[in-house]
Design an enzyme around this catalytic site. Structure first.
Site, PDB file in Angstrom:
ATOM      1  N   CYS A   1       0.747  -1.234   0.187  1.00 29.40           N
ATOM      2  CA  CYS A   1       0.052  -0.181  -0.029  1.00 29.40           C
ATOM      3  C   CYS A   1       0.934   1.119  -0.091  1.00 29.40           C
ATOM      4  CB  CYS A   1      -0.988  -0.070   1.294  1.00 29.40           C
ATOM      5  SG  CYS A   1      -1.846  -1.520   1.326  1.00 29.40           S
TER       6      CYS A   1
ATOM      7  N   HIS B   1      -3.342   6.726   2.865  1.00 25.10           N
ATOM      8  CA  HIS B   1      -4.131   5.494   2.247  1.00 25.10           C
ATOM      9  C   HIS B   1      -5.248   5.334   2.774  1.00 25.10           C
ATOM     10  CE1 HIS B   1      -4.174   1.503   1.462  1.00 25.10           C
ATOM     11  NE2 HIS B   1      -3.808   0.845   2.443  1.00 25.10           N
TER      12      HIS B   1
ATOM     13  N   ASN C   1     -10.036  -0.910   0.024  1.00 24.16           N
ATOM     14  CA  ASN C   1      -8.611  -0.626   0.045  1.00 24.16           C
ATOM     15  C   ASN C   1      -7.930  -1.236  -1.215  1.00 24.16           C
ATOM     16  OD1 ASN C   1      -5.997  -1.031   0.563  1.00 24.16           O
ATOM     17  ND2 ASN C   1      -6.126  -1.713   2.627  1.00 24.16           N
TER      18      ASN C   1
END
EC number: 2.3.1.180
Length: 331
Positions: free
Chosen positions: A116, A258, A288
């Site tokens: 990520c 994020h 996500n």
């Protein structure tokens, strides 16, 4: 003079696949419900790549949109960096497939596996190549097709992740231009690598019938530990960026974190007493998307009139590894 250049964000673009997997859809697949997911994560839906779409296909659409926004042609690009953990193949790199599909000839193309945090790692690396004077225009892409690695019987993971791609064109700034990358601050802590992992498919556990039977081809996560470390590392990286640039939180126009979990985002904002009204939150639409998360949210915020040219933006991420980082930029 070489070594005295600065880099700027000259173009942005993103892409989300058409197919949507809503919380209501997941209710039919695993023991969960819409209210539970929204309350604990903030996610309402996620986008899923079609069967004939690979990660490179998502990359190419986002890249073309970023090039158009930058008013540049493929021929102007000197380098392609792709942040992904869900590449088209184990080898070669997804960046090479992107290069071929774009028609970019004889330029450097490479993948970055920082999960990520991959997009921030890519932006930082591009910034260094431009600062030294080696390259003028670099395409940085974050893209994932995480749905291919989800166990849709495991509600710990399947409710969280989706597919998508985001891209930036990083370019050499003109002399005296102030809309530049100010600094980047990247970290990793390999002692926590087992908290979020895709066990099979590498040299340690090659793909096999046995691995598949054991479910080792699916991503696994220790959610509580991830949450705790995500808040700690992102807050620390943000603090480092602010102190390095002698910038107070109130001088930052937007934080783009994020997009993993709304509770994590709220906890990081609370560390700096930073109002949520100035934090970009887009995970309700995407879930996500790992390395694609920040450029997707950034592009959405620009298109919706939130982020504007000239503003001070703080980016921050954490991911498997555990990797983490922050970037302060003047957009």
């Amino acid at each position: 003079m070489a070594g005295m250049y600065r880099s700027r964000v000259s173009g942005i673009g993103s892409y989300l696949p058409e197919k949507i997997l809503s919380n209501k859809d997941l209710e039919k697949m695993v023991e969960t419900n819409d209210q539970w997911i929204v309350e604990r994560t903030g996610i309402e839906r996620r986008h899923i790549a079609s069967e004939d779409q690979a990660t490179s296909d998502l990359c190419v659409i986002a890249a073309k949109r970023a090039l158009e926004d930058a008013n540049l042609k493929v021929e102007d690009i000197d380098m392609i960096l792709v942040g992904t953990v869900t590449g088209d193949h184990q080898m070669p790199s997804t960046a090479c497939f992107v290069q071929a599909k774009l028609g970019a000839k004889n330029i450097m193309a490479v993948d970055l596996n920082a999960a990520c945090s991959g997009f921030l790692y890519g932006v930082s690396i591009a910034d260094q190549f431009i600062r030294t004077g080696m390259y003028k225009n670099i395409l940085v892409i974050g893209a994932e097709v995480l749905s291919r690695y989800m166990n849709y019987k495991d509600r710990e993971t399947c409710i969280l992740f989706g597919d998508g791609a985001g891209a930036w064109v990083m370019s050499r700034a003109a002399e005296g231009q102030t809309n530049v990358i100010e600094s980047s601050h990247l970290r990793a802590d390999g002692t926590l690598a087992d908290l979020l992992i895709l066990p099979a498919g590498g040299s340690k556990i090659p793909q096999s019938h046995e691995a598949i039977d054991k479910g080792l081809n699916f991503m696994t996560m220790k959610g509580r530990d991830i949450f705790k470390n995500a808040v700690r590392t992102m807050a620390s990286c943000c603090q480092e960026a602010l102190e390095h640039n002698k910038v107070a939180p109130e001088q930052v126009d937007w934080i783009v974190p994020h997009q993993a979990n709304k509770r994590i985002i709220e906890a990081v904002a609370d560390q700096f007493k930073f109002p949520m009204e100035r934090v970009i939150v887009y995970l309700q639409e995407t879930g996500n998307t790992s390395a694609a998360s920040i450029p997707l949210a950034f592009d959405w915020a620009v298109k919706n009139g939130k982020i504007k040219r000239g503003q001070t933006i703080l980016l921050t991420a954490f991911g498997a590894g555990l990797t983490s980082g922050s970037i302060l930029l003047r957009y």
